[in-house]
Scaffold this motif. Structure first.
Motif, PDB file in Angstrom:
ATOM      1  N   THR A  33       2.819 -34.685  17.340  1.00 47.41           N
ATOM      2  CA  THR A  33       4.116 -34.903  18.887  1.00 47.41           C
ATOM      3  C   THR A  33       2.174 -35.221  20.112  1.00 47.41           C
ATOM      4  N   SER A  34       1.602 -33.386  19.429  1.00 49.63           N
ATOM      5  CA  SER A  34       0.018 -32.935  20.317  1.00 49.63           C
ATOM      6  C   SER A  34      -0.657 -32.961  19.475  1.00 49.63           C
ATOM      7  N   CYS A  35      -1.455 -33.071  19.992  1.00 57.98           N
ATOM      8  CA  CYS A  35      -3.658 -32.672  19.370  1.00 57.98           C
ATOM      9  C   CYS A  35      -3.726 -32.912  20.726  1.00 57.98           C
ATOM     10  N   ALA A  36      -5.309 -32.081  19.783  1.00 55.54           N
ATOM     11  CA  ALA A  36      -6.289 -31.696  21.475  1.00 55.54           C
ATOM     12  C   ALA A  36      -7.582 -31.871  20.599  1.00 55.54           C
ATOM     13  N   ILE A  37      -8.121 -32.317  22.039  1.00 55.39           N
ATOM     14  CA  ILE A  37     -10.105 -32.037  21.231  1.00 55.39           C
ATOM     15  C   ILE A  37     -10.444 -30.558  21.316  1.00 55.39           C
ATOM     16  N   CYS A  38     -10.999 -30.271  20.370  1.00 50.31           N
ATOM     17  CA  CYS A  38     -11.641 -28.279  20.733  1.00 50.31           C
ATOM     18  C   CYS A  38     -12.625 -28.742  21.009  1.00 50.31           C
ATOM     19  N   GLY A  39     -13.480 -27.672  21.778  1.00 50.95           N
ATOM     20  CA  GLY A  39     -15.373 -27.524  21.717  1.00 50.95           C
ATOM     21  C   GLY A  39     -15.847 -27.681  20.892  1.00 50.95           C
ATOM     22  N   SER A  40     -15.156 -26.692  19.449  1.00 49.03           N
ATOM     23  CA  SER A  40     -16.066 -26.598  18.587  1.00 49.03           C
ATOM     24  C   SER A  40     -16.004 -28.348  18.094  1.00 49.03           C
ATOM     25  N   ASP A  41     -14.605 -29.434  18.113  1.00 54.45           N
ATOM     26  CA  ASP A  41     -15.131 -30.828  17.187  1.00 54.45           C
ATOM     27  C   ASP A  41     -16.223 -31.370  18.047  1.00 54.45           C
ATOM     28  N   LEU A  42     -17.226 -30.666  18.790  1.00 52.09           N
ATOM     29  CA  LEU A  42     -17.773 -31.230  20.000  1.00 52.09           C
ATOM     30  C   LEU A  42     -18.982 -30.890  18.808  1.00 52.09           C
ATOM     31  N   HIS A  43     -19.286 -29.471  18.620  1.00 54.61           N
ATOM     32  CA  HIS A  43     -20.175 -29.364  17.633  1.00 54.61           C
ATOM     33  C   HIS A  43     -20.537 -30.659  16.307  1.00 54.61           C
ATOM     34  N   LEU A  44     -19.008 -30.993  15.976  1.00 52.05           N
ATOM     35  CA  LEU A  44     -19.343 -32.182  14.739  1.00 52.05           C
ATOM     36  C   LEU A  44     -19.708 -33.708  15.577  1.00 52.05           C
ATOM     37  N   MET A  45     -19.377 -33.923  16.775  1.00 54.40           N
ATOM     38  CA  MET A  45     -19.890 -35.119  17.485  1.00 54.40           C
ATOM     39  C   MET A  45     -21.054 -35.032  17.447  1.00 54.40           C
ATOM     40  N   ASP A  46     -21.971 -34.066  17.665  1.00 56.01           N
ATOM     41  CA  ASP A  46     -22.849 -33.594  17.952  1.00 56.01           C
ATOM     42  C   ASP A  46     -24.299 -33.507  16.631  1.00 56.01           C
ATOM     43  N   HIS A  60      -7.996 -29.470  15.336  1.00 59.96           N
ATOM     44  CA  HIS A  60      -8.008 -28.941  13.934  1.00 59.96           C
ATOM     45  C   HIS A  60      -7.027 -28.107  14.992  1.00 59.96           C
ATOM     46  N   GLU A  61      -6.433 -29.091  16.072  1.00 57.95           N
ATOM     47  CA  GLU A  61      -5.429 -28.215  17.355  1.00 57.95           C
ATOM     48  C   GLU A  61      -3.875 -29.488  17.465  1.00 57.95           C
ATOM     49  N   PHE A  62      -3.006 -28.916  16.061  1.00 56.21           N
ATOM     50  CA  PHE A  62      -2.303 -29.982  16.866  1.00 56.21           C
ATOM     51  C   PHE A  62      -0.738 -29.252  15.588  1.00 56.21           C
ATOM     52  N   MET A  63       0.405 -30.096  16.073  1.00 54.85           N
ATOM     53  CA  MET A  63       1.385 -29.841  15.913  1.00 54.85           C
ATOM     54  C   MET A  63       2.166 -30.956  15.592  1.00 54.85           C
ATOM     55  N   VAL A  83       4.371 -25.513  15.143  1.00 58.90           N
ATOM     56  CA  VAL A  83       2.667 -24.954  14.857  1.00 58.90           C
ATOM     57  C   VAL A  83       1.605 -24.697  14.128  1.00 58.90           C
ATOM     58  N   VAL A  84       0.164 -25.736  13.682  1.00 63.43           N
ATOM     59  CA  VAL A  84       0.362 -25.301  12.561  1.00 63.43           C
ATOM     60  C   VAL A  84      -1.310 -24.719  13.005  1.00 63.43           C
ATOM     61  N   PRO A  85      -2.031 -23.562  12.534  1.00 62.40           N
ATOM     62  CA  PRO A  85      -3.078 -22.817  12.993  1.00 62.40           C
ATOM     63  C   PRO A  85      -4.189 -23.795  12.004  1.00 62.40           C
ATOM     64  N   PHE A  86      -5.535 -23.275  12.968  1.00 65.84           N
ATOM     65  CA  PHE A  86      -6.527 -24.623  11.997  1.00 65.84           C
ATOM     66  C   PHE A  86      -7.143 -23.796  10.987  1.00 65.84           C
ATOM     67  N   VAL A 164       3.152 -24.329  23.697  1.00 63.92           N
ATOM     68  CA  VAL A 164       2.851 -23.662  22.298  1.00 63.92           C
ATOM     69  C   VAL A 164       1.675 -23.847  20.928  1.00 63.92           C
ATOM     70  N   LEU A 165       1.540 -25.340  22.044  1.00 58.89           N
ATOM     71  CA  LEU A 165       0.008 -26.492  21.449  1.00 58.89           C
ATOM     72  C   LEU A 165      -1.112 -25.137  20.560  1.00 58.89           C
ATOM     73  N   PHE A 166      -1.603 -24.558  21.871  1.00 60.52           N
ATOM     74  CA  PHE A 166      -3.245 -23.614  22.051  1.00 60.52           C
ATOM     75  C   PHE A 166      -2.665 -22.501  21.091  1.00 60.52           C
ATOM     76  N   LEU A 167      -1.226 -22.174  20.876  1.00 63.16           N
ATOM     77  CA  LEU A 167      -1.242 -21.651  19.529  1.00 63.16           C
ATOM     78  C   LEU A 167      -2.134 -21.564  18.284  1.00 63.16           C
ATOM     79  N   THR A 168      -2.705 -22.678  17.939  1.00 61.51           N
ATOM     80  CA  THR A 168      -3.092 -23.401  16.818  1.00 61.51           C
ATOM     81  C   THR A 168      -4.903 -22.874  16.482  1.00 61.51           C
ATOM     82  N   ASP A 169      -5.091 -22.397  18.412  1.00 56.00           N
ATOM     83  CA  ASP A 169      -6.687 -21.891  18.159  1.00 56.00           C
ATOM     84  C   ASP A 169      -7.213 -21.314  19.375  1.00 56.00           C
ATOM     85  N   ILE A 170      -7.330 -21.747  20.529  1.00 56.84           N
ATOM     86  CA  ILE A 170      -8.149 -21.270  20.829  1.00 56.84           C
ATOM     87  C   ILE A 170      -7.162 -19.975  21.804  1.00 56.84           C
TER      88      ILE A 170
END
Length: 390
Positions: A33-46, A60-63, A83-86, A164-170
């Protein structure tokens, strides 16, 4: 189903991929229902993390809502919002029993690969390379959640996704970064980076009792967020010497503790730290330790260096400064499960703001490639991207 997938450096695509299925009795399948782009995802992108494969599902930020339950699963039922921890946790190994959930000994399907890189395995992580298990991530319409009876948390009644979404990581990552500083009240804490993790590290340090919170940042939108979160001083690293400003602010003593929320993709720098970064870029074109180098220099003797920022491999570190100044270095991926209940309570009490940093929202994962690009380039005031698939 639709999912955001990695196809190489700077090549993120919205693909149609097979729907996940139950593979183990402890699994659940959730509709995201909700997910986000994390700064750590940019390490993968790069292209900075090894063992990525074309077509890997990111995120890895999703619920979401439980839609299918394994035969041996008893914690959740269909229709539950979770809520699913990363990081993925078995709940039974020695590290899980100690509460060190980010280094679970059994959840990484490629533990031998991780041990070869780091000495011992990490936990399995969602959407973060085959080095951490090769699990499909949550920037998708559906996700298989293995070992779902341990780490995930049911969302309390009355709390919406974005609270609550950001309880998954940040949020727990920022909190753990501040907790590592051993704040007792009245300290001066310096924080490199006012992106999403830095935003929560600032709030956390303030709640814990820090008297002065110095933030090193240059992006106007992030500076505004830092001030809103509780920063007392801002240092623009592009126009000021960070070390000299911190000395001036602290009367020459240095910060009591420092937090590197930037990690391997830092930029800028003055003096020797800038030279070291320039050399590192020429040698490897990957990890740049400028923020960590400045933090080690700026912390007071016998102070604490907290590193929630991600590093994936060797970097040059001034061990002479660490030893001669008697510093304590604390780091690690976040033990998310440890913090879920106490941080949820702080959100419910209104003591932590979880939504002001969201600048971009989309209901369509097809917007993902463009939003990844905007997030990376910090264009259009982009600080945090959230998707509400469907």
């Amino acid at each position: 189903m639709k999912a955001l997938c990695w196809h190489g450096k700077n090549d993120i695509r919205c693909d149609t991929v097979p729907d996940p299925t139950i593979e183990d009795a402890r699994d659940v399948i959730i509709k995201v229902t909700s997910c986000a782009i994390c700064g750590s995802d940019l390490h993968l992108m790069d292209g900075l993390m090894p063992t990525m494969e074309s077509g890997d599902v990111l995120g890895h930020e999703f619920m979401g809502e439980v839609v299918e339950v394994g035969s041996g699963h008893a914690k959740f039922r269909k229709g539950d919002r979770i809520v699913v921890p990363f990081n993925i946790n078995c709940g039974a190994c020695r590290q899980c029993r100690l509460g060190n959930f980010s280094v679970c000994e059994r959840s990484n399907r490629n533990a031998a690969m991780a041990a070869a890189q780091f000495g011992y395995t990490t936990a399995g992580l969602f959407g973060y390379s085959h080095l951490t298990g090769g699990y499909a991530g949550g920037q998708a319409e559906y996700v298989r959640v293995p070992m779902a009876d341990v780490a995930p948390m049911k969302v309390p009644e009355g709390m919406d996704d974005e609270s609550v979404l950001f309880l998954t990581d940040i949020l727990p990552t920022g909190w753990q970064g501040a907790e590592h500083c051993e704040i007792k009240g009245g300290e001066t804490i310096a924080i490199w980076g006012a992106g999403p993790v830095g935003y929560f590290a600032i709030q956390s340090a303030k709640i814990m009792g820090a008297e002065r919170i110095i933030v090193i940042e240059t992006v106007p939108e992030r500076i505004a967020l830092a001030i809103k979160a509780g920063a007392t001083d801002i240092i623009d690293f592009e126009s000021e010497d960070v070390f000299e400003r911190i000395k001036a602010i602290t009367g020459g003593r240095g910060a009591d503790a420092v937090i590197d929320c930037v990690g391997m993709e830092a930029s800028g720098g003055h003096g020797l730290a800038g030279v070291v970064t320039a050399i590192q870029e020429k040698l490897t074109s990957t990890e740049r330790p400028i923020a960590l180098a400045e933090a080690i220099k700026a912390v007071r003797p016998c102070g604490i260096v907290s590193v929630p920022g991600v590093y994936g491999g060797p970097i040059p570190v001034n061990m002479g400064s660490i030893v001669q100044k008697g510093l304590t270095l604390k780091s690690g991926q976040t033990h998310v499960k440890r913090y879920l209940e106490p941080l949820t309570k702080l959100i419910q009490e209104g003591r932590i703001d979880t939504t002001s940093l969201i600048t971009h929202r989309s209901a369509d994962l097809a917007d993902g490639p463009a939003l990844y690009d905007a997030f990376k380039k910090k264009e259009d005031g982009c600080v945090k991207v959230v998707f509400h698939p469907g």
